[in-house]
Scaffold this motif. Sequence first.
Motif, PDB file in Angstrom:
ATOM      1  N   ARG A 146       0.835  -1.201   0.000  1.00 27.02           N
ATOM      2  CA  ARG A 146       0.000   0.000   0.000  1.00 27.02           C
ATOM      3  C   ARG A 146       0.874   1.257   0.000  1.00 27.02           C
ATOM      4  NH1 ARG A 146      -1.947  -3.733   3.346  1.00 27.02           N
ATOM      5  NH2 ARG A 146      -0.873  -2.880   5.172  1.00 27.02           N
ATOM      6  N   VAL A 147       0.435   2.250  -0.713  1.00 25.36           N
ATOM      7  CA  VAL A 147       1.077   3.567  -0.689  1.00 25.36           C
ATOM      8  C   VAL A 147       0.028   4.575  -0.267  1.00 25.36           C
ATOM      9  CG1 VAL A 147       2.167   5.383  -2.045  1.00 25.36           C
ATOM     10  CG2 VAL A 147       2.822   2.994  -2.418  1.00 25.36           C
ATOM     11  N   ASP A 148       0.335   5.286   0.797  1.00 23.82           N
ATOM     12  CA  ASP A 148      -0.609   6.252   1.373  1.00 23.82           C
ATOM     13  C   ASP A 148      -1.959   5.612   1.657  1.00 23.82           C
ATOM     14  OD1 ASP A 148       1.351   8.199   1.305  1.00 23.82           O
ATOM     15  OD2 ASP A 148       0.703   9.020  -0.614  1.00 23.82           O
ATOM     16  N   GLY A 149      -1.914   4.374   2.124  1.00 22.09           N
ATOM     17  CA  GLY A 149      -3.118   3.676   2.569  1.00 22.09           C
ATOM     18  C   GLY A 149      -3.879   2.945   1.497  1.00 22.09           C
ATOM     19  N   ALA A 150      -3.496   3.104   0.225  1.00 20.46           N
ATOM     20  CA  ALA A 150      -4.235   2.474  -0.875  1.00 20.46           C
ATOM     21  C   ALA A 150      -3.448   1.310  -1.468  1.00 20.46           C
ATOM     22  CB  ALA A 150      -4.531   3.497  -1.966  1.00 20.46           C
ATOM     23  N   GLN A 151      -4.154   0.205  -1.728  1.00 22.04           N
ATOM     24  CA  GLN A 151      -3.539  -0.945  -2.395  1.00 22.04           C
ATOM     25  C   GLN A 151      -2.986  -0.505  -3.745  1.00 22.04           C
ATOM     26  OE1 GLN A 151      -6.063  -3.677  -4.660  1.00 22.04           O
ATOM     27  NE2 GLN A 151      -5.386  -5.324  -3.303  1.00 22.04           N
ATOM     28  N   VAL A 152      -1.763  -0.946  -4.063  1.00 23.14           N
ATOM     29  CA  VAL A 152      -1.157  -0.548  -5.333  1.00 23.14           C
ATOM     30  C   VAL A 152      -0.625  -1.754  -6.085  1.00 23.14           C
ATOM     31  CG1 VAL A 152      -0.536   1.830  -4.709  1.00 23.14           C
ATOM     32  CG2 VAL A 152       1.032  -0.063  -4.142  1.00 23.14           C
ATOM     33  N   SER A 153      -0.591  -1.618  -7.394  1.00 22.62           N
ATOM     34  CA  SER A 153      -0.004  -2.619  -8.282  1.00 22.62           C
ATOM     35  C   SER A 153       1.428  -2.208  -8.591  1.00 22.62           C
ATOM     36  CB  SER A 153      -0.805  -2.693  -9.586  1.00 22.62           C
ATOM     37  OG  SER A 153      -0.700  -1.456 -10.290  1.00 22.62           O
ATOM     38  N   GLU A 154       2.152  -3.108  -9.226  1.00 17.00           N
ATOM     39  CA  GLU A 154       3.508  -2.789  -9.660  1.00 17.00           C
ATOM     40  C   GLU A 154       3.490  -1.626 -10.657  1.00 17.00           C
ATOM     41  OE1 GLU A 154       4.850  -7.466  -9.158  1.00 17.00           O
ATOM     42  OE2 GLU A 154       4.750  -6.584 -11.166  1.00 17.00           O
ATOM     43  N   ALA A 155       2.492  -1.603 -11.523  1.00 14.87           N
ATOM     44  CA  ALA A 155       2.396  -0.523 -12.501  1.00 14.87           C
ATOM     45  C   ALA A 155       2.292   0.831 -11.812  1.00 14.87           C
ATOM     46  CB  ALA A 155       1.194  -0.745 -13.411  1.00 14.87           C
ATOM     47  N   GLU A 156       1.507   0.886 -10.738  1.00 14.92           N
ATOM     48  CA  GLU A 156       1.320   2.167 -10.042  1.00 14.92           C
ATOM     49  C   GLU A 156       2.585   2.619  -9.332  1.00 14.92           C
ATOM     50  OE1 GLU A 156      -2.976   2.259  -8.234  1.00 14.92           O
ATOM     51  OE2 GLU A 156      -2.391   0.174  -8.633  1.00 14.92           O
ATOM     52  N   VAL A 157       3.295   1.683  -8.708  1.00 20.64           N
ATOM     53  CA  VAL A 157       4.542   2.045  -8.030  1.00 20.64           C
ATOM     54  C   VAL A 157       5.586   2.483  -9.049  1.00 20.64           C
ATOM     55  CG1 VAL A 157       6.429   1.211  -6.583  1.00 20.64           C
ATOM     56  CG2 VAL A 157       4.090   0.511  -6.082  1.00 20.64           C
ATOM     57  N   ASN A 158       5.728   1.726 -10.131  1.00 24.28           N
ATOM     58  CA  ASN A 158       6.678   2.118 -11.170  1.00 24.28           C
ATOM     59  C   ASN A 158       6.260   3.439 -11.820  1.00 24.28           C
ATOM     60  OD1 ASN A 158       8.128  -0.246 -10.691  1.00 24.28           O
ATOM     61  ND2 ASN A 158       6.949  -1.402 -12.187  1.00 24.28           N
ATOM     62  N   GLY A 159       4.954   3.654 -11.902  1.00 24.78           N
ATOM     63  CA  GLY A 159       4.453   4.914 -12.440  1.00 24.78           C
ATOM     64  C   GLY A 159       4.790   6.099 -11.548  1.00 24.78           C
ATOM     65  N   LEU A 160       4.791   5.871 -10.233  1.00 22.55           N
ATOM     66  CA  LEU A 160       5.198   6.926  -9.298  1.00 22.55           C
ATOM     67  C   LEU A 160       6.656   7.313  -9.533  1.00 22.55           C
ATOM     68  CD1 LEU A 160       3.635   5.845  -5.873  1.00 22.55           C
ATOM     69  CD2 LEU A 160       3.088   7.913  -7.182  1.00 22.55           C
ATOM     70  N   TYR A 161       7.487   6.303  -9.734  1.00 25.01           N
ATOM     71  CA  TYR A 161       8.895   6.586  -9.991  1.00 25.01           C
ATOM     72  C   TYR A 161       9.057   7.337 -11.311  1.00 25.01           C
ATOM     73  CZ  TYR A 161      13.894   5.891 -10.719  1.00 25.01           C
ATOM     74  OH  TYR A 161      15.240   6.102 -10.939  1.00 25.01           O
ATOM     75  N   ALA A 162       8.321   6.903 -12.331  1.00 28.58           N
ATOM     76  CA  ALA A 162       8.369   7.598 -13.616  1.00 28.58           C
ATOM     77  C   ALA A 162       7.934   9.055 -13.450  1.00 28.58           C
ATOM     78  CB  ALA A 162       7.477   6.888 -14.635  1.00 28.58           C
ATOM     79  N   ALA A 163       6.879   9.267 -12.672  1.00 28.95           N
ATOM     80  CA  ALA A 163       6.375  10.625 -12.447  1.00 28.95           C
ATOM     81  C   ALA A 163       7.415  11.493 -11.748  1.00 28.95           C
ATOM     82  CB  ALA A 163       5.090  10.570 -11.627  1.00 28.95           C
ATOM     83  N   SER A 164       8.171  10.881 -10.838  1.00 24.75           N
ATOM     84  CA  SER A 164       9.200  11.650 -10.120  1.00 24.75           C
ATOM     85  C   SER A 164      10.288  12.132 -11.067  1.00 24.75           C
ATOM     86  CB  SER A 164       9.812  10.799  -9.000  1.00 24.75           C
ATOM     87  OG  SER A 164      10.684   9.800  -9.514  1.00 24.75           O
ATOM     88  N   LEU A 165      10.421  11.475 -12.223  1.00 25.48           N
ATOM     89  CA  LEU A 165      11.402  11.872 -13.230  1.00 25.48           C
ATOM     90  C   LEU A 165      10.773  12.732 -14.328  1.00 25.48           C
ATOM     91  CD1 LEU A 165      13.196   8.416 -13.662  1.00 25.48           C
ATOM     92  CD2 LEU A 165      13.997  10.374 -12.320  1.00 25.48           C
ATOM     93  N   GLY A 166       9.469  12.951 -14.214  1.00 26.30           N
ATOM     94  CA  GLY A 166       8.769  13.720 -15.228  1.00 26.30           C
ATOM     95  C   GLY A 166       8.437  12.928 -16.471  1.00 26.30           C
TER      96      GLY A 166
END
Length: 281
Positions: free
Chosen positions: A125-145
């Motif tokens: 979970r990230v910030d209390g919400a269940q997440v998939s691998e796509a969402e976590v990897n998407g967060l990293y992608a977002a951090s790079l713009g």
Amino acid sequence: MKVYISVDMEGVAGIATLDQIVRGGSGYPRAQELMTQEANAAIAGAFEGGATSVVVNDSHGTMDNLLHDRLDPRARLVFGAPKAQCMAEGLTDDCAVALFVGYHAPAGAPGVLAHTFSAYFGEVRVDGAQVSEAEVNGLYAASLGVPVGLVTGDDVIGAIASDVFAGATVVTVKKAHGFSATDTVAPSVALGLVREGAAHAVAGAASLPRPAAGTPLRLEVDMPSPVAAELSACIPGCTRTADRTVAAVLESAEDVLGLITVLYELALSSERARQAITNRR
């Protein structure tokens, strides 16, 4: 235009059983071929869409599944494990778009071979919400713009991707009929869908919204055993919040992926030790 492709195996057409995705299974060699073919379809589509260079990350399990001698030679390949950024290794801020191929539903969801990074994690979970691998990897992608332009896999991850990644192309190559059962299109059909989806995503990359990754991020992972949680709590910044759960507040998506990688290794180690004792009886 530089394009990044992360390729997993569970979401590839024609794959649905544990025997196919685990090295040593009788179906694994054929699954390697199917995974490599979909990777090549995405690479070809990326170049058709305007890519000038493509980086592919082997993102499944031991991360050495793709058949290198059959991979499109126009792409560079990142493979092997462990990798600090795991399924997003090799993604940099000069990439125009990220494509996620062969992805799957998160642990706890009714998707084909659903899990989140480790089969031993109960849930992530990230910030209390269940997440998939796509969402976590998407967060990293977002951090790079870098926007996520394509997600392929089963209908469950497709629905998640449609909600999470604004403007992304979603390609559904199979429907979940249970954890290890599916209704899939033929691999030959899937290759055309993935290639077309990749071309469309890359051609439209400039128009995709550039998401921002908010920080800090609270990561929670349900470990496979109390022992695994106890060991994980020894990591500076990690707190054991329940019998099998550890949590940490992290300042970047990069730290989230890094901690998940370490927790993956601890979960694997603790389960191997437990299984050795069980099998001795």
